[in-house]
Design an enzyme around this catalytic site. Structure first.
Site, PDB file in Angstrom:
ATOM      1  NE  ARG A  68      79.767  -4.490  -0.361  1.00 22.51           N
ATOM      2  CZ  ARG A  68      79.574  -3.352   0.635  1.00 22.51           C
ATOM      3  NH1 ARG A  68      79.558  -3.575   2.136  1.00 22.51           N
ATOM      4  NH2 ARG A  68      79.275  -1.905   0.293  1.00 22.51           N
ATOM      5  CG  HIS A  69      82.920  -4.303  -3.561  1.00 15.60           C
ATOM      6  ND1 HIS A  69      83.075  -3.358  -2.310  1.00 15.60           N
ATOM      7  CD2 HIS A  69      81.913  -4.145  -3.680  1.00 15.60           C
ATOM      8  CE1 HIS A  69      82.078  -2.491  -2.309  1.00 15.60           C
ATOM      9  NE2 HIS A  69      81.074  -3.057  -3.034  1.00 15.60           N
ATOM     10  CB  THR A  75      78.897   5.549  -4.659  1.00 16.75           C
ATOM     11  OG1 THR A  75      77.928   6.480  -3.795  1.00 16.75           O
ATOM     12  CG2 THR A  75      78.743   4.232  -4.565  1.00 16.75           C
ATOM     13  CG  HIS A 343      77.964  -4.593  -6.320  1.00 19.04           C
ATOM     14  ND1 HIS A 343      78.935  -3.616  -6.509  1.00 19.04           N
ATOM     15  CD2 HIS A 343      77.833  -5.145  -7.721  1.00 19.04           C
ATOM     16  CE1 HIS A 343      79.489  -3.441  -7.358  1.00 19.04           C
ATOM     17  NE2 HIS A 343      78.849  -4.344  -8.365  1.00 19.04           N
TER      18      HIS A 343
END
EC number: 3.1.3.-
Length: 456
Positions: A68-69, A75, A343
């Site tokens: 995952r990042h 967001t 993600h």
């Protein structure tokens, strides 16, 4: 690694504390390990019944990572929500009592969507760790790196490669070109950031379950906060936002996330346990086995893993783009090292399609199920910021046949107990047995039922 992170690293090393990139984030564990998918990656080695070290007499011949990042800002939509909530509190509250006093003059300056400097350092460290674990496979080959198209995912992949190359001694830093970036445009076939299953997207189970659990613990918090902030008129829906500010503000405050946000002191450890479980329920019933179509979007990636493990063409009719996977330049076979970047939701559906959570019983919507009692399932244990899964293939001296190959899966340094193949005491399955156990993905699962009409 940032200069501040380097100073912290050196100080801990001098004090005798073991510090390696594989340990992950160790600050404020009473808080940071209970932030759901917003927890920074922390090693689960100590919670694994089996050592994650390569078994004696065995040699890794193949490794694929799915990561995952790193830690990011909220967001855009959530950043707007948090900013608006804080502004409303500052305008409406007549007092800011005790631990809430900082809110009176707090300035919301979090960005949106992008990695924080701390998130960048997470993936840099991950690249170092990947090289350290698999350096024996790097002599005659490079790691093939793919990334989903979001900027934060691409940036994470770049930092990983930078750390990997720095550890290898082949580069002096700087972003390194990735082998493939797959667009995340709507309905685009993309196995590392899958979409296109309407039945999955339209499922509302997660919303119902999380609403039910939220009602079990939130009202007392609302009452307490309103006493501390008279006039603010805090609602149940505001509490999750205030709690989320704890991780987001912490990972953005300093390049090494070494300062705990004052938002964290607004809530108790027990309240963060509930927050962590609330996020876990959202993942389990939204993208995991609690959604009957949860595994469907992850099928393509599992079939790609089979292809890489066996050096054979990809067989898939779901999310795989065969223009890419049938081309040896964009989907090469026979390499020893691969690294993919994605993600949290995408990783959850992939793990579910792989059957990693088959031993996890439906999670209670009314009381917390500890990860240890859920076969290791929780959002913070499976898909934290910087999460890393390793799929390893190995051969061992003690095998009945020198050609016998084994597969083992590590998730955030925990040897994951595989469910659909015969697992030995070292957490390994024979390669053929492992692949035979992936019947859901090999048969394309229930993907043919994904295309449904939108609800009226």
């Amino acid at each position: 690694m940032s200069s501040m992170a380097s100073v912290l690293f050196a100080a801990l090393a001098i004090s005798g504390v073991q510090v390696t990139p594989s340990r992950g984030y160790g600050c404020f564990p009473q808080y940071s390990q209970f932030w759901g998918q917003y927890s920074p990656y922390f090693s689960l080695e100590g919670r694994s019944a089996i050592s994650s070290a390569v078994p004696p007499g065995c040699k890794i011949t193949f490794a694929q990572s799915l990561q995952r990042h790193g830690a990011r800002f909220p967001t855009a939509d959530k950043s707007a929500t948090y900013s608006s909530l804080i502004k409303r509190i500052q305008e409406d509250a007549t007092e800011f009592k005790d631990e809430f006093a900082f809110l009176k003059d707090y300035k919301y300056n979090l960005g949106a969507d992008d990695l924080t400097p701390f998130g960048e350092s997470q993936l840099y460290d991950s690249g170092i760790n990947f090289f350290q674990r698999y350096h024996g496979l790097t002599k005659d080959s490079k790691v093939f790196v793919r990334s989903a198209g979001s900027e934060r995912v691409v940036a994470s992949a770049h930092k990983f490669v930078e750390g990997f190359n720095k550890a290898k001694g082949s580069e002096k830093g700087g972003a390194t070109k990735l082998d493939l970036i797959i667009s995340e445009e709507d309905r685009r076939k993309n196995p590392i950031a899958p979409q296109g299953c309407d039945a999955f997207d339209n499922d509302e189970t997660a919303d119902k379950i999380t609403d039910q659990f939220r009602s079990t613990f939130t009202q007392p918090i609302v009452d307490r906060v309103n006493k501390k902030l008279p006039g603010a008129n805090i609602k149940i829906g505001d509490i999750k936002s205030l709690m989320a500010m704890c991780p987001f503000d912490t990972v953005a405050r300093t390049p090494d996330a070494s300062k705990l946000s004052p938002f964290c002191h607004l809530f108790s450890h027990e309240e963060f346990r509930h927050y962590d479980y609330l996020e876990t329920l959202g993942k389990f019933y939204g993208h995991g086995p609690g959604n009957s179509f949860g595994p469907a979007p992850g099928i393509g990636y599992v079939n790609e893993l089979i292809a890489r493990l066996t050096s054979s063409p990809v067989k898939d009719n779901t999310t795989v783009d065969h223009e890419l996977d049938d081309n040896p330049k964009t989907f090469p076979l026979g390499l020893p090292l691969y690294a993919d970047f994605s993600h949290d939701n995408s990783m959850t559906v992939i793990f579910t399609a792989m059957g990693l959570f088959n031993a996890t019983k439906p999670l209670s919507p009314t009381k917390i199920t500890d990860p240890a009692d859920a076969s290791g399932y929780s959002a913070s244990w499976t898909v934290p910021f910087g999460a890393r899964a390793y799929f390893e293939k190995m051969v061992c001296d003690h095998s009945p046949s020198a050609k016998q190959e084994y597969v083992r899966v590590l998730l955030n340094d925990r040897v994951f107990p595989l469910q659909d193949c015969h697992t030995d005491f070292l957490g390994r399955c024979k390669l053929d047995d492992f692949i035979n156990g992936l019947t859901y993905a090999r048969s394309n699962g229930n993907w043919d039922q994904c295309e449904v009409s939108p609800p009226k």
